[in-house]
Design a protein around this motif. Structure first.
Motif, short mmCIF file in Angstrom:
data_model
loop_
_atom_site.label_atom_id
_atom_site.label_comp_id
_atom_site.label_asym_id
_atom_site.label_seq_id
_atom_site.Cartn_x
_atom_site.Cartn_y
_atom_site.Cartn_z
N ARG A 167 34.55 31.23 52.36
CA ARG A 167 33.39 30.97 51.52
C ARG A 167 32.75 29.63 51.87
N LEU A 168 33.57 28.64 52.18
CA LEU A 168 33.03 27.33 52.55
C LEU A 168 32.26 27.42 53.86
N LEU A 169 32.85 28.12 54.84
CA LEU A 169 32.19 28.22 56.14
C LEU A 169 30.90 29.02 56.04
N ALA A 287 27.98 19.60 47.83
CA ALA A 287 28.13 20.97 47.36
C ALA A 287 29.60 21.28 47.17
N ILE A 288 29.97 21.72 45.97
CA ILE A 288 31.35 22.10 45.66
C ILE A 288 31.39 23.62 45.60
N VAL A 289 32.13 24.22 46.53
CA VAL A 289 32.17 25.67 46.64
C VAL A 289 33.53 26.18 46.18
N ALA A 290 33.55 27.02 45.16
CA ALA A 290 34.81 27.57 44.66
C ALA A 290 35.33 28.64 45.62
N HIS A 291 36.65 28.67 45.81
CA HIS A 291 37.25 29.66 46.70
C HIS A 291 38.64 30.01 46.20
N ASP A 292 39.17 31.14 46.68
CA ASP A 292 40.51 31.58 46.30
C ASP A 292 41.58 30.72 46.98
#
Length: 292
Positions: A167-169, A287-292
């Motif tokens: 998700r970050l990439l 940017a803060i990206v939520a991921h598993d």
């Protein structure tokens, strides 16, 4: 997703800077823009009662004037407004961001040494939503005028090779591609404790570990290099504390991207120490990206 960007306003210069950044981002994405001002019930007591009329009118005027200003500067944007009331601000902002591509909030600058202040609302909102949250800086004494967004420099992404980075990439590659700028991918690492007291005994240890991590980082990025062949991607496995290495790489960035592991439990921290440090000390929007 609804191809919409949501931005929170509070009537300060910080909120104005966030609105300017969000409008610019909406143009890059050909997205709609929604302006939200939340009246936190905690200011008036935990009861569902009407807001004082002057305050309510002030909120409506804030949304209207900001919309008018942004429409003058970004004539092609579709801009709507919303003013939810009677609930905690973090909950209302997270609800407003549901279905949006981004939630944009302001972060007040305290100076180059002290860093930045992510307010209680921003800190509480981030764990409440899985929507990527962008914190936009406003530094006291800045001569930047309204509507002016500094989009120079690369997009900088901090990754942990032990985590799922998809998700970050995806987010970072899309942002760099929109801006036609390089993507710098940083993985900060330290020597294992067994080497911490005398790494100089074997100068080849550091290079050997760096080569291994460079190869692993290359494997991680390989699908994204193929997907974005026009994108210049600079992979950097660097020795040192990860937060410091990301901040150093982001000194001239257009945007910094970090991750936040999704935690459903109410117990324990919801924002890791590296992301927390970058949030409070990076000069560029974060940017803060939520991921598993």
């Amino acid at each position: 997703m609804s191809n919409r960007i949501t931005v929170g306003l509070d009537g300060t210069e910080v909120g104005s800077a966030a609105a300017d950044w969000a409008a610019h981002e909406a143009e890059l994405r050909s997205a709609d823009l929604e302006l939200v001002h939340v009246e936190d019930w905690a200011q008036y007591g935990p009861f569902d009662v009407p807001l004082p009329e002057p305050r309510h009118q002030w909120a409506e005027d804030l949304l209207a004037s900001t919309r008018d200003r942004l429409l003058r500067e970004h004539t092609t944007l579709d801009i709507s407004t919303r003013g939810p009331e009677g609930v905690a601000a973090a909950t209302a902002l997270a609800s407003a961001a549901a279905g949006s591509d981004l939630l944009v909030l302001g972060s007040r600058g305290l100076g180059s040494v002290s860093g930045f202040l992510v307010g209680s609302t921003g800190s509480a909102t981030i764990p409440e939503t899985d929507t990527p949250v962008v914190l936009v800086r406003s530094v006291e004494g800045s001569d930047r005028r309204h509507g002016q967004v500094d989009d120079a420099g690369p997009v900088v992404l901090g990754v942990d090779l032990r985590s799922n980075c998809d998700r970050l990439l995806a987010f970072a590659c899309e942002e760099a591609d929109r801006r036609a700028c390089p993507l710098v991918v940083v993985h900060g690492w330290s020597l294992p404790p067994v080497f911490s007291y005398a790494p100089v005994l074997d100068p080849g240890v550091v290079k050997e570990m760096a080569d291994v991590l460079q190869a692993r980082l290359g494997e991680l990025l390989s699908p994204w290099v193929q997907k974005y062949p026009q994108l210049a991607i600079d992979a950097r496995p660097v020795l040192g504390q990860p937060a410091i290495q990301v901040l150093d790489a982001a000194s001239d960035a257009a945007l910094v991207v970090v991750g936040r592991r999704i935690r459903r439990s109410a117990l324990g921290p919801h924002i890791g120490p590296i992301t927390h440090a970058v949030m409070h000390h990076a000069i560029a929007p974060v940017a803060i990206v939520a991921h598993d």
